[in-house]
Write an enzyme that holds these catalytic residues in place. Structure first.
Site, PDB file in Angstrom:
ATOM      1  CE  LYS A  75      -3.840   1.929   2.787  1.00  0.00           C
ATOM      2  NZ  LYS A  75      -4.728   1.652   3.936  1.00  0.00           N
ATOM      3  CB  SER A 150      -8.060   3.600   3.134  1.00  0.00           C
ATOM      4  OG  SER A 150      -7.220   2.899   4.030  1.00  0.00           O
ATOM      5  CB  SER A 174      -8.286   0.444   5.761  1.00  0.00           C
ATOM      6  OG  SER A 174      -8.946   1.663   5.692  1.00  0.00           O
TER       7      SER A 174
END
Ligand code: GLN
Length: 469
Positions: A75, A150, A174
């Site tokens: 990420k 997210s 997330s």
């Protein structure tokens, strides 16, 4: 030739003569082919191919690490030395990591290959990936839908079959919510089990790094490598890592969240599916009983008070002076701070900085921040008490399946996406979302299992035994 979907399939392919270099080449081609998903902000062909060649040589020499053959994405809030990192924010545009996160070091030391960095909501704030400064991510299952957030790019990179696994971060859900939306396994370990060193902080008392994968086995393989104490992160536990064997845990005591079945606004198919799972588990001889979610209606507000307070403090460092974006218009120090931040941050990040600053301000601190801390403690105590009676807690991961971009515009409605996921972050417990359901609309959805802190070995073994993912 396609990329083997799972790590174990990749290992079989390698045993039959494929090289890691070939797998990486295919993964890079696939990532280009799926560019439209916008899952990756950057691919790392140079370092990935160099690492692959190194792993191929080690495989020949018999010295390869436990993740040899695993292709993984990270990420865009995880630092990887010499590679760009931006937290999907304009404020960090052009910034290159000066050091690697501990999780990245550990992945590389175990001989995984990092393919690229994935898109996400700006500073990991969001539930749909619509808050990225670099555009939405599409859900590979249905490109007209969001992948969740997210860690939406992370989930999409796995769901699309570009990589075997991904590292995401989970502050309020997330990892688990995008896993539910994309039909992948998403696992948030216990707070303190995985080092946050090199993770761009959102809310430090909640943030945890964890894996996405297609199977519990693959998630467990990745987790085993990244877990453990780290002198660079004083919040990591010194408890030794329990080995993850995934052996059948036998008959279990499972508490299920009645509110997950009865709450208004729940998708009826998600409810029916959970009920079926409960009935099946009972038939299989497990003890399954209803348990109340402690303070359910207080969880999301408590989370948003504390997480925004911590975010407002963590994000103070992005000031246009130290690193990242600096306003060209600004004159003088104060204007440099103000304009750099005004230009660099997106609207959701600004909203949270304002909210967080407000709840910490003198006059409001006791009414909001201090009170929310007390609620968090009660919630944590009650959650841990439930583990005196139960080995695991079961519930839905999310109230519904993936929605379309633009469908949820009210911030509070978006925050309610986190209704079933924030408990694990508030209490610090491990939790996993498993892709067990398919809706009549064709979209996947998950169930969530939680366990008591540091009970990852049982949680993962149970996830595999009970839900066969
Ligand atoms: N959706 C939650 C939020 O926006 C959770 C985000 C996260 O876990 N990083 O805060």
């Amino acid at each position: 030739m396609s990329i083997p979907k799972t790590f174990s399939e990749a290992r079989t392919a390698i045993a039959q003569g494929a090289t890691v270099t070939q797998l990486v080449e295919r993964s890079l081609v696939e990532a280009e082919r799926c560019k439209d998903l916008n899952a990756f902000l950057d691919l790392f062909p140079e370092s990935a191919l160099a690492k692959a060649a190194d792993v191929d040589a080690k495989l020949l020499a018999g010295t390869a690490g436990p993740l040899a053959g695993l292709l993984v994405s990270i990420k865009d809030n995880l630092c990887y030395k010499g590679h760009k990192v931006s937290a999907a924010s304009r404020i960090l545009e052009g910034f290159t990591s000066l050091y690697s996160a501990t999780v990245v070091e550990r992945l590389l030391a175990a001989d995984a290959v990092i393919i690229g960095r994935t898109n996400c909501d700006e500073f990991a704030m969001g539930s749909s990936n619509e808050n990225s400064a670099f555009g939405n991510v599409k859900n590979p299952v249905d490109p007209a839908k969001v992948p969740g957030g997210s860690s939406g790019g992370a989930a999409a990179s796995v769901a699309a079959g570009i990589v075997h696994a991904a590292l995401g971060s989970d502050t309020g859900g997330s990892i688990r919510q995008p896993a539910s939306f994309t039909g992948t396994v998403g696992f948030k370990p216990t707070y303190g089990r995985v080092s946050r060193y090199g993770l761009i902080a959102f809310a430090s008392s909640f943030d945890q790094i964890g894996p996405f994968a297609h199977s519990v086995e693959d998630a467990a393989a990745l987790y085993s490598v990244i877990a453990g104490s780290d002198p660079h992160d004083s919040t990591t536990s010194s408890k030794p890592n329990e080995p993850i064997t995934l052996s059948n845990p036998g008959k279990l005591r499972i508490g299920y969240f009645r509110e997950g079945l009865e709450r208004p606004g729940m998708d009826p198919e998600v409810v029916a599916h959970l009920q079926q799972q409960i009935d099946r588990l009972k038939r299989e001889g497990h003890t399954v009983e209803a348990v109340e979610v402690p303070l359910l209606d207080h969880q999301v507000p408590t989370y948003y008070i504390l997480a925004t307070a911590e975010a407002s403090s963590n994000l103070a460092r992005f000031d246009g002076i130290h690193f990242g974006h600096r306003s060209k218009q600004a004159q003088g120090v104060e204007e440099t701070y103000r304009l750099s931040r005004t230009e660099g941050f997106g609207p959701e990040v600004k909203r949270r900085i304002l909210l967080g600053t407000f709840v910490l301000s003198s006059g409001y601190y006791d009414a909001y921040y201090a009170k929310a801390q007390r609620v968090r403690r009660i919630l944590r105590d009650r959650t841990l008490e439930a583990f005196d009676r139960f080995d695991l807690l079961l519930g839905p991961t999310c109230p519904s399946t993936a929605f379309a971009p633009g469908e949820i515009t009210d911030p509070v409605a978006m925050y309610l996406q986190d209704i079933f996921t924030v408990q694990a972050n508030l209490a610090g417990t491990p939790a996993i979302s498993l892709p067990t359901g398919t809706h009549s609309n064709g979209l996947p959805f998950g169930v969530q299992l939680m366990a008591s802190p540091f009970d990852e070995a049982r949680l993962l073994a149970s996830a595999k035994a009970l839900f066969g993912s």
